[in-house]
Design an enzyme around this catalytic site. Structure first.
Site, PDB file in Angstrom:
ATOM      1  N   LYS A  66      33.857  52.263  50.135  1.00  0.00           N
ATOM      2  CA  LYS A  66      35.206  52.788  50.352  1.00  0.00           C
ATOM      3  C   LYS A  66      35.242  53.688  51.587  1.00  0.00           C
ATOM      4  O   LYS A  66      34.207  54.241  51.982  1.00  0.00           O
ATOM      5  CB  LYS A  66      35.648  53.613  49.135  1.00  0.00           C
ATOM      6  CG  LYS A  66      35.929  52.816  47.883  1.00  0.00           C
ATOM      7  CD  LYS A  66      36.318  53.754  46.744  1.00  0.00           C
ATOM      8  CE  LYS A  66      36.624  52.987  45.463  1.00  0.00           C
ATOM      9  NZ  LYS A  66      37.855  52.188  45.574  1.00  0.00           N
ATOM     10  N   ARG A 125      36.795  45.254  36.753  1.00  0.00           N
ATOM     11  CA  ARG A 125      37.005  44.028  35.968  1.00  0.00           C
ATOM     12  C   ARG A 125      35.678  43.386  35.576  1.00  0.00           C
ATOM     13  O   ARG A 125      35.595  42.711  34.543  1.00  0.00           O
ATOM     14  CB  ARG A 125      37.884  43.062  36.761  1.00  0.00           C
ATOM     15  CG  ARG A 125      37.281  42.518  38.027  1.00  0.00           C
ATOM     16  CD  ARG A 125      38.321  42.013  39.017  1.00  0.00           C
ATOM     17  NE  ARG A 125      39.072  43.101  39.633  1.00  0.00           N
ATOM     18  CZ  ARG A 125      40.047  42.927  40.511  1.00  0.00           C
ATOM     19  NH1 ARG A 125      40.392  41.709  40.882  1.00  0.00           N
ATOM     20  NH2 ARG A 125      40.695  43.957  41.021  1.00  0.00           N
TER      21      ARG A 125
END
Length: 502
Positions: A280, A354
């Site tokens: 990130k 996920r």
């Protein structure tokens, strides 16, 4: 903080402070009119002089009114009477509590719960006043070397209701409000904890502390060795780059009969998300400690339902993990075999939530659940779609989705349902595996839910994306919000059959 409810005339209240409303423009509420008449027009004279217009949030503190037993009277501006809605009501209560806490009034009798709020009853007004009060007084200072101690903080609040017939509703509202507020506090406390303290083992520690506190709660855990035996390769891949072991904490609340199928809540517990190899940007990366907001919400909800001792079986799963870049970290291009046997091509290691949740959702099949709700700070796309005001709801089961939306409305913890049409599934196609872990930028929130839906065929399932609602970003006011504890707790209250509204 101590709360109670009563029904009585304002002039008979012997308290440090009485709280009454004034509407705009300079119009006294019925309770304020009573005090004005007894005090010989003292309040109306001030109002006529322009001391208070009645705009929402205006405050005027009066001392030693003639013929009034209370030491103080706090006049609270409530805006225009016909425009008083639930949002404004909560804002008024929050500002009132802040004002009381600063004036040295250690106790108060509040008549704001007698205001007419569109479509809301006594139960709602009292419960929201309790929850808003506790939220307003929340402060995370556990890690500060010097704590600011208030000399005379607000300690006791009495809510007045119009008639004695409404006292039971008010008492029930206080009970439920305190339980939800305790759950919200638990959620905030763990989410605000820094990642060098809050890791998957810390989540397990908090779960065990909850079990020590409540007889209805028991806890089990699954570490990396057992995950490997179960084939939870997707979950394990995400945590491979971290020195902190991945741990899935499973909290059982046994309030129903042994034969009752449980409701399962699965919370994404990424105690820090660096993005992994798909690192990130550095800006605001500190806020990635909040990527365990789903697990924090599930833990807070388990606190609330245990405090209420709801007659229902609930299982809370805290899917603890940390996503870090390392020589052992999983990579873009890797293909993972999930616990379900389905294979996933990794396109981006920052779409890791996920990959943890899919194995957790497969694992909970063994509980033969009545319903499963997963909660996750899953996609930035949800913030783009709904902002910070509503959690995204997606479900393959309409009745379950309707129940959750109803609980959202009742609790004022807003959610909005997004579609989960088959057309979106095409965005997950892969030439090398069964599907990918990323559907591209368009409809990113929906395609993330589409991914999860492929692991939920054996039960009724709903997904809550709380990326926009779990915390407030930036500046000195940043911090966890405690959502969606109110919504989930209300959903479980409804499921348990415990009465709430009038």
């Amino acid at each position: 903080m101590e709360f109670s409810v009563k029904s009585g005339s304002p002039e008979k209240q012997r308290s440090a402070c009485i709280v009454v409303g004034v509407f705009e423009p300079r119009r006294l509420t019925p309770v304020a009119e009573q005090l004005d008449e007894i005090s010989g027009g003292y309040i109306s004279n001030l109002i006529r002089r322009g001391d208070l217009e009645g705009k929402a949030g205006q405050m005027l503190l009066l001392h030693h009114l003639p013929n009034i037993l209370s030491e103080r009277v706090l006049l609270v501006g409530c805006g225009k009477e016909r425009e008083l809605d639930e949002r404004q009501y909560k804002q008024i209560v929050a500002k009132t509590i802040s004002n009381l806490n600063e004036t040295g009034s250690m106790e108060a009798v509040c008549f704001l719960t007698e205001l007419h709020v569109k479509g809301r009853d006594t139960y709602w007004k009292v419960r929201q006043a309790v929850e808003t009060t506790q939220d307003s007084l929340y402060n995370f200072d556990q890690l500060k070397s010097k704590k600011s101690d208030q000399r005379r903080p607000l300690r006791k609040l009495v809510f007045n209701v119009p008639t004695r017939r409404e006292l039971p509703y008010g008492e029930r509202a206080i009970e439920h409000g305190l339980a939800v507020a305790a759950g919200v506090k638990a959620c905030k406390d763990v989410a605000n904890m820094p990642p060098n303290i809050c890791n998957p083992a810390y989540l397990l520690q908090l779960a065990n502390e909850l079990a020590e506190q409540y007889q209805s709660i028991s806890v089990e855990s699954i570490g990396e060795t057992q995950m490997a035996e179960l084939g939870m390769n997707s979950y394990l891949a995400v945590g491979r780059g971290s020195d902190n072991e991945s741990i899935m904490s499973i909290i059982h609340h046994k309030g129903g009969s042994a034969s009752q199928a449980p409701i399962v809540l699965v919370g994404k517990g990424l105690t820090f998300d660096s993005g992994g190899i798909s690192l990130k940007p550095g800006e605001a990366m500190d806020e990635m400690k909040y990527d365990m907001g789903g697990a924090a919400g599930v833990l807070g909800t388990m606190h609330a339902i245990a405090a209420l001792n709801l007659p229902i079986n609930v299982i809370g799963v805290l899917a603890g993990c940390e996503n870090m870049p390392d020589a052992k970290a999983y990579r873009p291009g890797d293909i993972l075999t999930t616990m379900s046997g389905q294979t996933v091509e990794v396109l981006n290691t920052d779409a890791e939530g996920r990959l943890v949740l899919c194995d957790a959702l497969t694992y909970v099949e063994r509980f033969n659940p009545d319903a499963v709700i997963d909660v996750a700070t899953l996609t930035g796309a949800c913030i783009i779609a709904l902002g910070k005001h509503a959690s995204g709801l997606m479900s393959t089961h309409n009745p379950l989705a309707h129940e959750i939306m109803n609980a959202s409305e009742q609790s004022s913890d807003k959610a909005w349902r997004l579609p989960l049409w088959d057309e979106y599934q095409d965005q997950l196609e892969s030439p090398f595996a069964d599907f990918t872990n990323l559907g591209g930028r368009p409809a990113g929130t929906i395609t993330a839910a589409c991914f999860l839906s492929r692991f939920t065929k054996k039960y009724n399932w709903a997904h809550l994306d709380i990326a926009g609602t779990a915390w407030v970003s930036g500046g000195k006011n940043k911090g966890a919000t405690g959502r969606p504890v109110p919504m989930l707790t209300q959903f479980l209250i409804n499921r348990s059959g415990v009465p709430t509204e009038d």
